[in-house]
Write a protein that holds these residues in place. Structure first.
Motif, mmCIF file in Angstrom:
data_model
loop_
_atom_site.group_PDB
_atom_site.id
_atom_site.type_symbol
_atom_site.label_atom_id
_atom_site.label_comp_id
_atom_site.label_asym_id
_atom_site.label_seq_id
_atom_site.Cartn_x
_atom_site.Cartn_y
_atom_site.Cartn_z
ATOM 1 N N TYR A 294 0.834 -1.205 0.000
ATOM 2 C CA TYR A 294 0.000 0.000 0.000
ATOM 3 C C TYR A 294 0.864 1.248 0.000
ATOM 4 O O TYR A 294 1.926 1.297 0.627
ATOM 5 C CB TYR A 294 -0.922 0.011 1.219
ATOM 6 C CG TYR A 294 -1.961 -1.089 1.186
ATOM 7 C CD1 TYR A 294 -3.219 -0.868 0.640
ATOM 8 C CD2 TYR A 294 -1.670 -2.351 1.697
ATOM 9 C CE1 TYR A 294 -4.179 -1.880 0.606
ATOM 10 C CE2 TYR A 294 -2.616 -3.369 1.676
ATOM 11 C CZ TYR A 294 -3.869 -3.128 1.123
ATOM 12 O OH TYR A 294 -4.796 -4.137 1.087
ATOM 13 N N LEU A 295 0.373 2.259 -0.711
ATOM 14 C CA LEU A 295 1.043 3.549 -0.824
ATOM 15 C C LEU A 295 0.021 4.629 -0.517
ATOM 16 O O LEU A 295 -1.164 4.501 -0.890
ATOM 17 C CB LEU A 295 1.607 3.701 -2.239
ATOM 18 C CG LEU A 295 2.157 5.048 -2.694
ATOM 19 C CD1 LEU A 295 3.288 4.842 -3.701
ATOM 20 C CD2 LEU A 295 1.067 5.902 -3.355
ATOM 21 N N ALA A 296 0.441 5.702 0.131
ATOM 22 C CA ALA A 296 -0.473 6.792 0.462
ATOM 23 C C ALA A 296 0.221 8.133 0.301
ATOM 24 O O ALA A 296 1.434 8.249 0.495
ATOM 25 C CB ALA A 296 -0.990 6.640 1.892
ATOM 26 N N ASP A 297 -0.584 9.130 -0.098
ATOM 27 C CA ASP A 297 -0.119 10.514 -0.044
ATOM 28 C C ASP A 297 -1.104 11.280 0.839
ATOM 29 O O ASP A 297 -1.925 10.668 1.537
ATOM 30 C CB ASP A 297 0.012 11.120 -1.446
ATOM 31 C CG ASP A 297 -1.310 11.230 -2.190
ATOM 32 O OD1 ASP A 297 -2.376 10.961 -1.567
ATOM 33 O OD2 ASP A 297 -1.308 11.575 -3.388
ATOM 34 N N ALA A 298 -1.034 12.584 0.816
ATOM 35 C CA ALA A 298 -1.900 13.357 1.706
ATOM 36 C C ALA A 298 -3.376 13.224 1.348
ATOM 37 O O ALA A 298 -4.244 13.492 2.181
ATOM 38 C CB ALA A 298 -1.478 14.829 1.660
ATOM 39 N N SER A 299 -3.689 12.801 0.106
ATOM 40 C CA SER A 299 -5.084 12.759 -0.333
ATOM 41 C C SER A 299 -5.753 11.409 -0.130
ATOM 42 O O SER A 299 -6.981 11.319 -0.086
ATOM 43 C CB SER A 299 -5.174 13.128 -1.818
ATOM 44 O OG SER A 299 -4.567 12.124 -2.630
ATOM 45 N N GLY A 300 -4.979 10.329 -0.042
ATOM 46 C CA GLY A 300 -5.595 9.013 0.077
ATOM 47 C C GLY A 300 -4.585 7.897 -0.067
ATOM 48 O O GLY A 300 -3.373 8.130 -0.167
ATOM 49 N N GLY A 301 -5.081 6.657 -0.080
ATOM 50 C CA GLY A 301 -4.218 5.495 -0.201
ATOM 51 C C GLY A 301 -4.679 4.576 -1.316
ATOM 52 O O GLY A 301 -5.828 4.649 -1.772
ATOM 53 N N ILE A 302 -3.788 3.690 -1.742
ATOM 54 C CA ILE A 302 -4.104 2.773 -2.826
ATOM 55 C C ILE A 302 -3.159 1.570 -2.745
ATOM 56 O O ILE A 302 -2.034 1.683 -2.234
ATOM 57 C CB ILE A 302 -3.980 3.472 -4.196
ATOM 58 C CG1 ILE A 302 -4.694 2.677 -5.304
ATOM 59 C CG2 ILE A 302 -2.514 3.736 -4.565
ATOM 60 C CD1 ILE A 302 -4.891 3.478 -6.582
ATOM 61 N N ALA A 303 -3.623 0.421 -3.216
ATOM 62 C CA ALA A 303 -2.777 -0.768 -3.252
ATOM 63 C C ALA A 303 -1.876 -0.727 -4.483
ATOM 64 O O ALA A 303 -2.262 -0.199 -5.526
ATOM 65 C CB ALA A 303 -3.641 -2.021 -3.276
ATOM 66 N N VAL A 304 -0.673 -1.292 -4.371
ATOM 67 C CA VAL A 304 0.267 -1.386 -5.483
ATOM 68 C C VAL A 304 0.688 -2.849 -5.605
ATOM 69 O O VAL A 304 1.232 -3.426 -4.664
ATOM 70 C CB VAL A 304 1.502 -0.488 -5.270
ATOM 71 C CG1 VAL A 304 2.499 -0.680 -6.407
ATOM 72 C CG2 VAL A 304 1.088 0.969 -5.141
ATOM 73 N N LEU A 305 0.408 -3.444 -6.770
ATOM 74 C CA LEU A 305 0.731 -4.849 -7.004
ATOM 75 C C LEU A 305 1.770 -4.932 -8.112
ATOM 76 O O LEU A 305 1.518 -4.539 -9.251
ATOM 77 C CB LEU A 305 -0.530 -5.617 -7.401
ATOM 78 C CG LEU A 305 -0.376 -7.116 -7.646
ATOM 79 C CD1 LEU A 305 0.145 -7.817 -6.405
ATOM 80 C CD2 LEU A 305 -1.709 -7.719 -8.071
ATOM 81 N N LEU A 306 2.970 -5.419 -7.759
ATOM 82 C CA LEU A 306 4.067 -5.509 -8.717
ATOM 83 C C LEU A 306 4.050 -6.848 -9.448
ATOM 84 O O LEU A 306 3.778 -7.887 -8.853
ATOM 85 C CB LEU A 306 5.408 -5.337 -8.012
ATOM 86 C CG LEU A 306 5.662 -4.008 -7.282
ATOM 87 C CD1 LEU A 306 7.079 -3.988 -6.730
ATOM 88 C CD2 LEU A 306 5.433 -2.829 -8.200
#
Length: 817
Positions: A290-302
């Protein structure tokens, strides 16, 4: 070639061919381990949809699907059909070396050569499969394990987990989510991964890929373009490079960075670049990291490579929804680690508010343990509830956290990343909070502590009495509960929390407010729907969670949340029973019974009427509830056939009493043999029922009961009339040699039931003779001033309850001159 060398080459050729087959098929098999359950999407070929029959038994197909972004080979594989017991395995298709692969997100259709789908099949096979149970398996030729398999109905071998219900004729079993989203779900449990579709959707190699390929970046031109035509004309005009040579491609401008919140709103398949801090490592779960910035988060699948927690990342990839979790799929080459970074702080939130708005973000929750520990693939799960609604906490095996020490009622405070795994297909369920390591668990307060104070990261407004065990998942999502068959739900302990899937056979409020019946291929159960759950309609395929309970002798599921609606589905076939055989084994299921109407009818409290029928094996009550549109009982002595759900209304002290059939509409009741009654004027009329309460002369009721000697016409009682000539259209007997007994698919009448049939034969012969003299039709028509509803012509009565004609031995043909 030297003779010895030549012989050596020939000797090793078969082994080389086998090795080639295995190597060619290995990429499709390597990702499949039948002994390990997984919730992840598959990286191999899948069996995506199956139909086992339609208007013809040969209207069958099996559909293969490639859920990946690359070609998957068919070389060296075979598709086999396995009988329900597993005793017979039949090859239906196979692929040799050189066979074309299945492209990304594309299908291959294999059909029965004698069915309606043969024209669109990419391959066909001979002979059919059993609609009641069996399995399809895709495997390396001759292997003992499968790349993928699906079993239905009574299948016991070559399936994954539990079999999906056997599809009704004309329906199919399709892998979720299905349709435009592709058949990607592969949790190694056919019951969970497949649903029944009333409208099959076979797709072949010519069908468009699903989901359609997303946008991809325009390829960057090569640095050295090919020679231009002018260069070919005068290659030596200028010994040095041209004054205006084709420049090397300009440096690609930095990609436009999209905020995570904006990226989450873009369509699937869109290529985006985001920048944020890794909340977890890339291998945190089977869905990636998972990755997040100030606006929200999201899953990252490599697809390859890795990244570490607490690293600032620049990621370019394609948006996807994986089990409804918003995900960026990316190759390692398109992920840049910009250096170590501080993780964002956890956002405090109530357990009942965990949802789409915080998916992919780090949150802090505090709530009482509201369920037992559930073991899942890769970890354990437990529900926490602070009074606002339960949320599932998934603790991975690699986190070093042991949730088995958490007792019901203890208050647990923790941080975790919000993920989603929605197996319902709605996209609105399956949220979970996932702590990353032991440091994420702030505290576990024993039950004995009366008023625990949550830590700084706890919910700002904890419940007033956190030690009280909250109502288990009063508003919890249904997705975290494992899906079980209805038969398994019926066998579960009282107050067990369960999730089931089935088709609604009795709609909400039909029998009483808030009650409905749902059935799958294994059993049926009564639902008791609370106000929050809403209502369900007949024919809906639903998933619903609730608490096992009992009401008036019936096993029930108390439901306090809206069900997931998966579309429409045909009802399962009704089980044919003897009237005396109805019992617990068939409770709530659709059944068909046939017998003579006995005794007096009684009014139901909510409107409608109930009465008993008996085929000689014992009486069974039939309840015409007000919502059925049936307002009165057929005449005593008539033989009727009833289709409906088997209900029960009894007390705890008599658990095996009170069974009754609930027909849902007029079409569920058929008069098999009506009764000839006498009117005030002495004329004969066929009384087909629903005459109770009408004005005019009341028909004389038959006093014959199963088990007693029939009162013949000499005793003044009416005789059963086996579907004599109709006022509106007369049908010939189907066979002059057919015995005058109920159809053979029903129980064999005994005792008085046989007497009723003999009296019926006499009545039909008398009716035939009357027909020869041309007066029977006039006698069946209403006569002015007499008879009332009792003398209604048979054709009119049939609008209320349909009547089927039975052939009678030796009966005269009324159409004969």
């Amino acid at each position: 070639m030297h003779p010895d060398l030549d012989r050596g080459v020939r000797a090793t050729a078969p082994f080389a061919a086998i090795l080639c087959l295995l190597l060619a098929a290995w990429p499709a098999v390597a990702a499949f381990d039948p002994d390990v359950a997984t919730e992840a999407n598959a990286g191999h070929l899948l069996i995506s949809e199956v139909q086992t029959g339609g208007a013809s038994a040969s209207d069958e197909f099996v559909e293969l699907y490639n859920p990946t972004d690359a070609d998957l080979p068919l070389e060296g594989l075979e598709l086999v059909y396995v009988t329900a017991s597993g005793s017979t395995v039949t090859r239906k298709a196979s692929w040799a070396l050189g066979a074309a692969p299945i492209g990304p997100h594309r299908h291959l259709l294999i059909t029965n050569e004698a069915g309606i789908y043969a024209a669109i099949g990419d391959l066909t096979y001979a002979s059919g499969v059993a609609a009641t149970g069996g399995a399809w398996a895709l495997r390396i030729q001759g292997a003992s394990t499968a790349v993928d398999a699906v079993g239905w109905g009574a299948a016991t071998a070559w399936l994954e987990g539990r079999a999906v219900s056997a599809p009704a004729a004309g329906s199919s079993a399709e892998r979720l989510p299905g349709g435009p989203d592709g058949s990607t779900q592969d949790g190694d449990d056919n019951l969970v991964d497949f649903v029944i579709r009333a409208l099959p959707d076979p797709q072949n190699a010519a069908s468009a890929p699903v989901p359609p390929p997303g946008g991809s970046p325009t390829p960057i031109p090569t640095a050295t373009p090919g020679p231009s035509s002018s260069a070919e004309v005068s290659p030596s005009a200028t010994p040095t490079p041209s004054a205006t040579p084709t420049p090397a491609p300009t440096a690609t401008p930095p990609p436009t960075i999209t905020s995570v919140a904006e990226a989450r709103l873009l369509p699937e398949g869109t290529t985006v670049t985001v920048r944020g801090v890794a909340l977890t490592a890339s291998d945190f779960g089977d869905g990636g990291g998972y990755l997040a910035d100030a606006s929200g988060g999201i899953a990252v699948l490599l697809t390859d490579g890795a990244f570490a927690r607490a690293t600032e990342l620049l990621v370019t990839g394609e948006l996807d929804d994986r089990y409804a979790q918003r995900t960026i799929r990316a190759a390692a080459a398109r992920v840049t680690a910009l250096g170590p970074a501080d993780e964002p702080g956890a956002q405090s939130i109530a357990t009942g508010d965990v949802g789409e708005a915080v998916e992919g973000r780090l949150v802090a929750i505090s709530g009482a343990v509201a369920s037992g520990i559930t073991t899942l693939s890769g970890g354990r799960a437990v529900d926490l509830d602070d009074g606002s609604g339960a949320i599932r906490v998934f603790v991975g095996d690699a986190t070093g956290i042991d949730p088995t020490t958490w007792a019901t009622g203890q208050v647990v405070t923790l941080d975790g990343v919000v993920g989603q795994r929605d197996s319902s297909g709605t996209g609105l369920a399956g949220y979970r909070v996932q702590p990353r390591d032991a440091a994420d668990v702030a505290s576990v307060v024993p039950t004995a502590t009366p008023t625990p104070t949550p830590s700084a990261s706890a919910t700002p407004e904890p419940t007033a009495d956190p030690t009280a065990s909250p109502t288990p998942s009063a508003s919890a999502s249904i997705a975290p509960l494992p899906l079980v068959t209805i038969a398994e739900a019926r066998d579960a302990a009282t107050n067990a929390r369960l999730r089931i899937r089935g088709v609604v056979t009795v709609a909400s409020g039909f029998v009483e407010p808030g009650s409905a019946v749902v059935q799958d291929g294994s059993a049926a159960i009564l639902l008791r729907l609370g106000d929050e759950a809403g209502s369900v309609a007949r024919g809906e395929l639903i998933e619903v969670a609730g608490t096992r309970s009992t009401k008036a002798g019936m096993l029930t599921l108390r439901v306090a949340e809206p069900p997931s609606r998966l579309g429409q589905q045909a009802e399962p076939p009704a089980v044919r029973l003897a009237t005396g055989a109805a019992g617990e084994a068939h409770e709530a299921r659709l059944v068909t019974v046939r017998g003579a109407v006995t005794g007096r009818a009684s009014r139901l409290a909510g409107g409608g009427v109930s009465f008993e029928i008996d085929d000689g094996s014992g009486p069974l009550r039939v309840a015409f509830v007000a919502a059925s549109g049936l307002s009165a009982a057929p005449t005593t002595g008539s033989w009727i056939e009833v289709r409906g759900a088997l209900g029960q209304d009894t007390t705890r002290s008599q658990p095996q009493r009170g069974y009754r059939v609930w027909p849902r509409e007029r079409a569920d009741v058929t008069v098999v043999a009506a009764v000839m009654t006498s009117t005030a004027g002495g004329e004969a009329s066929a009384d087909d029922g629903d005459s109770g309460g009408a004005s005019g002369t009341t028909p004389r009721a038959a006093t014959v009961r199963p088990g007693r000697t029939p009162g013949a016409e000499a005793a003044g009682g009416p005789a059963p009339h086996l579907s004599g000539p109709r006022a509106q259209g007369i049908a010939k007997a189907s066979s002059p040699s057919t015995a005058a007994t109920p159809p053979s698919d029903g129980p064999r009448p005994t005792g008085t039931a046989l007497g009723l049939m003999l009296v019926g034969l006499a009545g039909s012969l008398a009716a035939g003779v009357a027909g020869w003299h041309g007066g029977l039709l006039d006698r069946l028509r209403p006569r002015p001033g007499g008879g009332g509803a009792a003398a209604t012509e048979a054709g009119t009565a049939e609008a209320e309850l349909p009547i089927t004609r039975l052939a009678v031995v030796g009966a005269a043909d009324p159409e004969r001159p």
